[in-house]
Design a protein around this motif. Structure first.
Motif, PDB file in Angstrom:
ATOM      1  N   ASP A  31       4.665  -3.008  -3.352  1.00 55.74           N
ATOM      2  CA  ASP A  31       3.514  -2.234  -2.914  1.00 55.74           C
ATOM      3  C   ASP A  31       2.285  -3.096  -3.173  1.00 55.74           C
ATOM      4  O   ASP A  31       2.097  -3.596  -4.290  1.00 55.74           O
ATOM      5  CB  ASP A  31       3.388  -0.923  -3.696  1.00 55.74           C
ATOM      6  N   ALA A  32       1.469  -3.275  -2.127  1.00 51.46           N
ATOM      7  CA  ALA A  32       0.312  -4.149  -2.264  1.00 51.46           C
ATOM      8  C   ALA A  32      -0.800  -3.712  -1.322  1.00 51.46           C
ATOM      9  O   ALA A  32      -0.547  -3.091  -0.296  1.00 51.46           O
ATOM     10  CB  ALA A  32       0.718  -5.595  -1.967  1.00 51.46           C
ATOM     11  N   SER A  33      -2.021  -4.056  -1.702  1.00 48.72           N
ATOM     12  CA  SER A  33      -3.195  -3.757  -0.883  1.00 48.72           C
ATOM     13  C   SER A  33      -3.550  -4.985  -0.061  1.00 48.72           C
ATOM     14  O   SER A  33      -3.560  -6.109  -0.577  1.00 48.72           O
ATOM     15  CB  SER A  33      -4.379  -3.385  -1.769  1.00 48.72           C
ATOM     16  N   TYR A  34      -3.885  -4.743   1.209  1.00 52.46           N
ATOM     17  CA  TYR A  34      -4.240  -5.853   2.089  1.00 52.46           C
ATOM     18  C   TYR A  34      -5.622  -6.370   1.723  1.00 52.46           C
ATOM     19  O   TYR A  34      -6.560  -5.605   1.525  1.00 52.46           O
ATOM     20  CB  TYR A  34      -4.213  -5.410   3.554  1.00 52.46           C
ATOM     21  N   ASP A  35      -5.760  -7.694   1.624  1.00 52.52           N
ATOM     22  CA  ASP A  35      -7.035  -8.306   1.245  1.00 52.52           C
ATOM     23  C   ASP A  35      -7.677  -9.078   2.394  1.00 52.52           C
ATOM     24  O   ASP A  35      -8.819  -8.817   2.744  1.00 52.52           O
ATOM     25  CB  ASP A  35      -6.837  -9.225   0.040  1.00 52.52           C
ATOM     26  N   TYR A  42      -1.299 -14.074   5.296  1.00 53.11           N
ATOM     27  CA  TYR A  42      -1.903 -12.775   5.017  1.00 53.11           C
ATOM     28  C   TYR A  42      -1.855 -12.530   3.512  1.00 53.11           C
ATOM     29  O   TYR A  42      -0.792 -12.524   2.908  1.00 53.11           O
ATOM     30  CB  TYR A  42      -1.156 -11.677   5.776  1.00 53.11           C
ATOM     31  N   LEU A  43      -3.034 -12.321   2.915  1.00 54.33           N
ATOM     32  CA  LEU A  43      -3.144 -12.156   1.470  1.00 54.33           C
ATOM     33  C   LEU A  43      -3.143 -10.678   1.106  1.00 54.33           C
ATOM     34  O   LEU A  43      -3.927  -9.889   1.646  1.00 54.33           O
ATOM     35  CB  LEU A  43      -4.424 -12.816   0.951  1.00 54.33           C
ATOM     36  N   PHE A  44      -2.256 -10.313   0.193  1.00 52.25           N
ATOM     37  CA  PHE A  44      -2.169  -8.963  -0.347  1.00 52.25           C
ATOM     38  C   PHE A  44      -2.320  -9.060  -1.870  1.00 52.25           C
ATOM     39  O   PHE A  44      -2.046 -10.097  -2.462  1.00 52.25           O
ATOM     40  CB  PHE A  44      -0.811  -8.326  -0.024  1.00 52.25           C
ATOM     41  N   ILE A  45      -2.730  -7.944  -2.489  1.00 52.13           N
ATOM     42  CA  ILE A  45      -2.845  -7.868  -3.943  1.00 52.13           C
ATOM     43  C   ILE A  45      -1.812  -6.865  -4.437  1.00 52.13           C
ATOM     44  O   ILE A  45      -1.832  -5.697  -4.034  1.00 52.13           O
ATOM     45  CB  ILE A  45      -4.264  -7.436  -4.383  1.00 52.13           C
ATOM     46  N   SER A  46      -0.932  -7.314  -5.314  1.00 51.16           N
ATOM     47  CA  SER A  46       0.142  -6.466  -5.842  1.00 51.16           C
ATOM     48  C   SER A  46      -0.440  -5.296  -6.625  1.00 51.16           C
ATOM     49  O   SER A  46      -1.344  -5.466  -7.439  1.00 51.16           O
ATOM     50  CB  SER A  46       1.049  -7.287  -6.749  1.00 51.16           C
ATOM     51  N   ARG A  47       0.093  -4.104  -6.404  1.00 54.31           N
ATOM     52  CA  ARG A  47      -0.339  -2.933  -7.169  1.00 54.31           C
ATOM     53  C   ARG A  47       0.267  -2.947  -8.569  1.00 54.31           C
ATOM     54  O   ARG A  47      -0.264  -2.316  -9.474  1.00 54.31           O
ATOM     55  CB  ARG A  47       0.062  -1.653  -6.446  1.00 54.31           C
ATOM     56  N   LEU A  48       1.347  -3.661  -8.758  1.00 55.69           N
ATOM     57  CA  LEU A  48       2.021  -3.708 -10.048  1.00 55.69           C
ATOM     58  C   LEU A  48       1.202  -4.464 -11.092  1.00 55.69           C
ATOM     59  O   LEU A  48       0.935  -3.969 -12.169  1.00 55.69           O
ATOM     60  CB  LEU A  48       3.409  -4.344  -9.898  1.00 55.69           C
ATOM     61  N   ASP A  49       0.795  -5.688 -10.755  1.00 56.29           N
ATOM     62  CA  ASP A  49       0.094  -6.516 -11.732  1.00 56.29           C
ATOM     63  C   ASP A  49      -1.196  -7.145 -11.194  1.00 56.29           C
ATOM     64  O   ASP A  49      -1.762  -8.028 -11.825  1.00 56.29           O
ATOM     65  CB  ASP A  49       1.018  -7.599 -12.271  1.00 56.29           C
ATOM     66  N   GLY A  75      -8.069  -3.313   2.083  1.00 59.82           N
ATOM     67  CA  GLY A  75      -8.012  -2.313   1.031  1.00 59.82           C
ATOM     68  C   GLY A  75      -6.905  -1.290   1.225  1.00 59.82           C
ATOM     69  O   GLY A  75      -6.592  -0.535   0.306  1.00 59.82           O
ATOM     70  N   SER A  76      -6.296  -1.240   2.406  1.00 60.99           N
ATOM     71  CA  SER A  76      -5.191  -0.314   2.652  1.00 60.99           C
ATOM     72  C   SER A  76      -3.957  -0.774   1.886  1.00 60.99           C
ATOM     73  O   SER A  76      -3.704  -1.968   1.739  1.00 60.99           O
ATOM     74  CB  SER A  76      -4.854  -0.257   4.149  1.00 60.99           C
ATOM     75  N   THR A  77      -3.185   0.198   1.404  1.00 57.84           N
ATOM     76  CA  THR A  77      -1.990  -0.117   0.628  1.00 57.84           C
ATOM     77  C   THR A  77      -0.746   0.044   1.487  1.00 57.84           C
ATOM     78  O   THR A  77      -0.637   0.995   2.258  1.00 57.84           O
ATOM     79  CB  THR A  77      -1.896   0.793  -0.612  1.00 57.84           C
ATOM     80  N   PHE A  78       0.167  -0.901   1.341  1.00 61.14           N
ATOM     81  CA  PHE A  78       1.391  -0.937   2.135  1.00 61.14           C
ATOM     82  C   PHE A  78       2.602  -1.107   1.232  1.00 61.14           C
ATOM     83  O   PHE A  78       2.518  -1.734   0.175  1.00 61.14           O
ATOM     84  CB  PHE A  78       1.365  -2.118   3.115  1.00 61.14           C
ATOM     85  N   LEU A 107       8.943  -8.504   6.870  1.00 61.72           N
ATOM     86  CA  LEU A 107       9.951  -7.931   7.756  1.00 61.72           C
ATOM     87  C   LEU A 107       9.619  -6.493   8.158  1.00 61.72           C
ATOM     88  O   LEU A 107       9.987  -6.044   9.229  1.00 61.72           O
ATOM     89  CB  LEU A 107      11.326  -7.979   7.082  1.00 61.72           C
ATOM     90  N   ASN A 108       8.931  -5.778   7.247  1.00 62.83           N
ATOM     91  CA  ASN A 108       8.552  -4.393   7.547  1.00 62.83           C
ATOM     92  C   ASN A 108       7.323  -4.003   6.737  1.00 62.83           C
ATOM     93  O   ASN A 108       7.159  -4.457   5.608  1.00 62.83           O
ATOM     94  CB  ASN A 108       9.699  -3.435   7.244  1.00 62.83           C
ATOM     95  N   LEU A 109       6.475  -3.177   7.331  1.00 58.11           N
ATOM     96  CA  LEU A 109       5.276  -2.652   6.681  1.00 58.11           C
ATOM     97  C   LEU A 109       5.256  -1.143   6.853  1.00 58.11           C
ATOM     98  O   LEU A 109       5.519  -0.640   7.937  1.00 58.11           O
ATOM     99  CB  LEU A 109       4.002  -3.200   7.335  1.00 58.11           C
ATOM    100  N   GLU A 110       4.903  -0.444   5.773  1.00 56.13           N
ATOM    101  CA  GLU A 110       4.683   0.990   5.839  1.00 56.13           C
ATOM    102  C   GLU A 110       3.387   1.278   5.109  1.00 56.13           C
ATOM    103  O   GLU A 110       3.262   0.946   3.919  1.00 56.13           O
ATOM    104  CB  GLU A 110       5.800   1.774   5.149  1.00 56.13           C
ATOM    105  N   GLN A 111       2.408   1.844   5.805  1.00 57.86           N
ATOM    106  CA  GLN A 111       1.139   2.143   5.154  1.00 57.86           C
ATOM    107  C   GLN A 111       1.340   3.375   4.269  1.00 57.86           C
ATOM    108  O   GLN A 111       1.878   4.391   4.706  1.00 57.86           O
ATOM    109  CB  GLN A 111       0.052   2.396   6.190  1.00 57.86           C
ATOM    110  N   ILE A 112       0.917   3.264   2.990  1.00 54.14           N
ATOM    111  CA  ILE A 112       1.126   4.373   2.066  1.00 54.14           C
ATOM    112  C   ILE A 112      -0.189   4.986   1.596  1.00 54.14           C
ATOM    113  O   ILE A 112      -0.173   5.966   0.879  1.00 54.14           O
ATOM    114  CB  ILE A 112       2.011   3.975   0.863  1.00 54.14           C
TER     115      ILE A 112
END
Length: 113
Positions: A31-35, A42-49, A75-78, A107-112
């Motif tokens: 789970d990560a937010s799009y930056d 494509y840079l994402f920021i991990s929600r875990l750490d 800023g959207s989370t996927f 391979l797959n994206l789901e906006q959460i």
């Protein structure tokens, strides 16, 4: 006997190809937010750490569904399902060398959110 040799060569070739692509068959989820988008991917920021993770390739259909080139998704989370492919030096055999780097493929994206 003459028909057996080409068949054996074909089986050997298929086994070699399967062995080389074994790394790309491993799938991961995060789970990560799009930056942002850069020349590397494509840079994402991990929600875990909160660590950055760059994905080098995305499926074309997913890019049409989620236009990551548009600032409105920042800023959207996927929930991201991705595979990895190890890149080796060209002059070395992949089985006997350390990979130079790892390419990440969405391979797959789901906006959460």
């Amino acid at each position: 006997m003459k028909k057996l040799i080409p068949l054996l060569i074909l089986v050997l070739f298929v086994n070699i190809l399967q062995g080389q692509s074994e790394d790309s068959k491993i799938m991961h989820m995060i789970d990560a937010s799009y930056d942002s988008k850069s020349e590397l991917g494509y840079l994402f920021i991990s929600r875990l750490d909160e660590s950055p993770i760059t994905f080098n390739i995305i499926n074309h259909e997913l890019l049409q569904k989620f236009n990551l080139n548009d600032d409105s998704l920042k800023g959207s989370t996927f929930k991201i399902t991705y595979g990895t492919e190890k890149l080796y030096p060209e002059e070395n055999n992949a089985q006997n060398s350390v990979p130079l780097k790892e390419k990440k493929i969405i391979l797959n994206l789901e906006q959460i959110e």
